[in-house]
Design a protein around this motif. Sequence first.
Motif, PDB file in Angstrom:
ATOM      1  N   LYS A   1       0.842  -1.231   0.100  1.00 42.71           N
ATOM      2  CA  LYS A   1      -0.165   0.037  -0.018  1.00 42.71           C
ATOM      3  C   LYS A   1       1.009   1.249   0.068  1.00 42.71           C
ATOM      4  CE  LYS A   1      -4.062  -1.957   2.306  1.00 42.71           C
ATOM      5  NZ  LYS A   1      -4.922  -2.018   3.591  1.00 42.71           N
ATOM      6  N   ALA A   2       1.898   1.291   0.828  1.00 45.09           N
ATOM      7  CA  ALA A   2       2.854   2.394   1.013  1.00 45.09           C
ATOM      8  C   ALA A   2       3.559   2.726  -0.451  1.00 45.09           C
ATOM      9  CB  ALA A   2       3.774   2.275   1.924  1.00 45.09           C
TER      10      ALA A   2
ATOM     11  N   GLU B   1       3.656   5.758  -5.501  1.00 42.79           N
ATOM     12  CA  GLU B   1       3.912   5.713  -6.944  1.00 42.79           C
ATOM     13  C   GLU B   1       2.792   6.643  -7.460  1.00 42.79           C
ATOM     14  OE1 GLU B   1       2.546   1.884  -9.250  1.00 42.79           O
ATOM     15  OE2 GLU B   1       4.766   1.683  -8.682  1.00 42.79           O
ATOM     16  N   GLU B   2       1.679   6.763  -7.019  1.00 42.02           N
ATOM     17  CA  GLU B   2       0.357   7.499  -7.371  1.00 42.02           C
ATOM     18  C   GLU B   2       0.920   9.136  -7.314  1.00 42.02           C
ATOM     19  OE1 GLU B   2      -2.119   6.755  -9.034  1.00 42.02           O
ATOM     20  OE2 GLU B   2      -1.563   4.666  -9.116  1.00 42.02           O
ATOM     21  N   ARG B   3       1.612   9.199  -6.052  1.00 41.60           N
ATOM     22  CA  ARG B   3       1.817  10.467  -5.709  1.00 41.60           C
ATOM     23  C   ARG B   3       2.772  11.162  -6.593  1.00 41.60           C
ATOM     24  NH1 ARG B   3       4.319  11.204   0.195  1.00 41.60           N
ATOM     25  NH2 ARG B   3       2.352   9.862   0.332  1.00 41.60           N
ATOM     26  N   PHE B   4       3.901  10.341  -7.088  1.00 41.54           N
ATOM     27  CA  PHE B   4       5.147  10.782  -7.844  1.00 41.54           C
ATOM     28  C   PHE B   4       4.865  10.387  -9.349  1.00 41.54           C
ATOM     29  CE2 PHE B   4       6.764  10.195  -3.552  1.00 41.54           C
ATOM     30  CZ  PHE B   4       6.999  11.805  -3.406  1.00 41.54           C
ATOM     31  N   LYS B   5       3.607   9.807  -9.682  1.00 46.95           N
ATOM     32  CA  LYS B   5       3.664   9.506 -11.042  1.00 46.95           C
ATOM     33  C   LYS B   5       3.413  10.786 -12.004  1.00 46.95           C
ATOM     34  CE  LYS B   5       0.339   6.287 -13.559  1.00 46.95           C
ATOM     35  NZ  LYS B   5      -0.834   5.677 -13.618  1.00 46.95           N
ATOM     36  N   PRO B   6       4.001  10.847 -13.107  1.00 39.96           N
ATOM     37  CA  PRO B   6       3.603  11.908 -14.045  1.00 39.96           C
ATOM     38  C   PRO B   6       2.338  12.097 -14.482  1.00 39.96           C
ATOM     39  CG  PRO B   6       5.368  10.558 -14.878  1.00 39.96           C
ATOM     40  CD  PRO B   6       4.834   9.842 -13.696  1.00 39.96           C
TER      41      PRO B   6
END
Length: 192
Positions: A155-156, A161-166
């Motif tokens: 989950k972390a 991944e979602e937070r830093f995804k372009p």
Amino acid sequence: MPASYKDLGTILIEENKLTNEQYGTLFELSRKEGKTLEENIRASGLVSQEDIVQATSKLYGVPYIDLVGKIIPQKILSIIPENIARNYKMAAIELSHDKLAVKVAMLYPQDVKAREALRYLGREQNLKIEYLLATTEGLDFVFKQYANIREEVGKALKSAEERFKPKADDQTDDGKNSAKSERKKASASTSV
């Protein structure tokens, strides 16, 4: 065999959990197959796991703990990595109040390689190791709790991944900046 010699089988005989005849058969089987007496006693089904563990506790002077139903905090469980815990059939289950010692439940407390691995982990983490004895069922119950750790880490990682995804509008299919992104840059540089 000296009269004072004790092994798991002789303790089980003393406790009326195994007969002399059964012991003799299992002892011979151990010699022929190259397995330990304990492995053959466990596999035979003649004695309950609980009785085997109680006798093993007496044999090695290691206290027994029932782990079935015991929830271990993830911080403590993670002291021993899952692959090592499963390989050596052991798990960290309790940390002392002063955080200087960890209690480790083991199926085979006499396992020299398992103890070496624990000594290494103890040195690395500055912890004294206290050994306890557990059943296969108890350790299996604890091993299932490692899934919670994997789930939390998953989950972390997904969140990061979602937070830093372009963002989709920042790139075209070929990875170059889109016209919209170029206009943003141009307007930002003209307003300065």
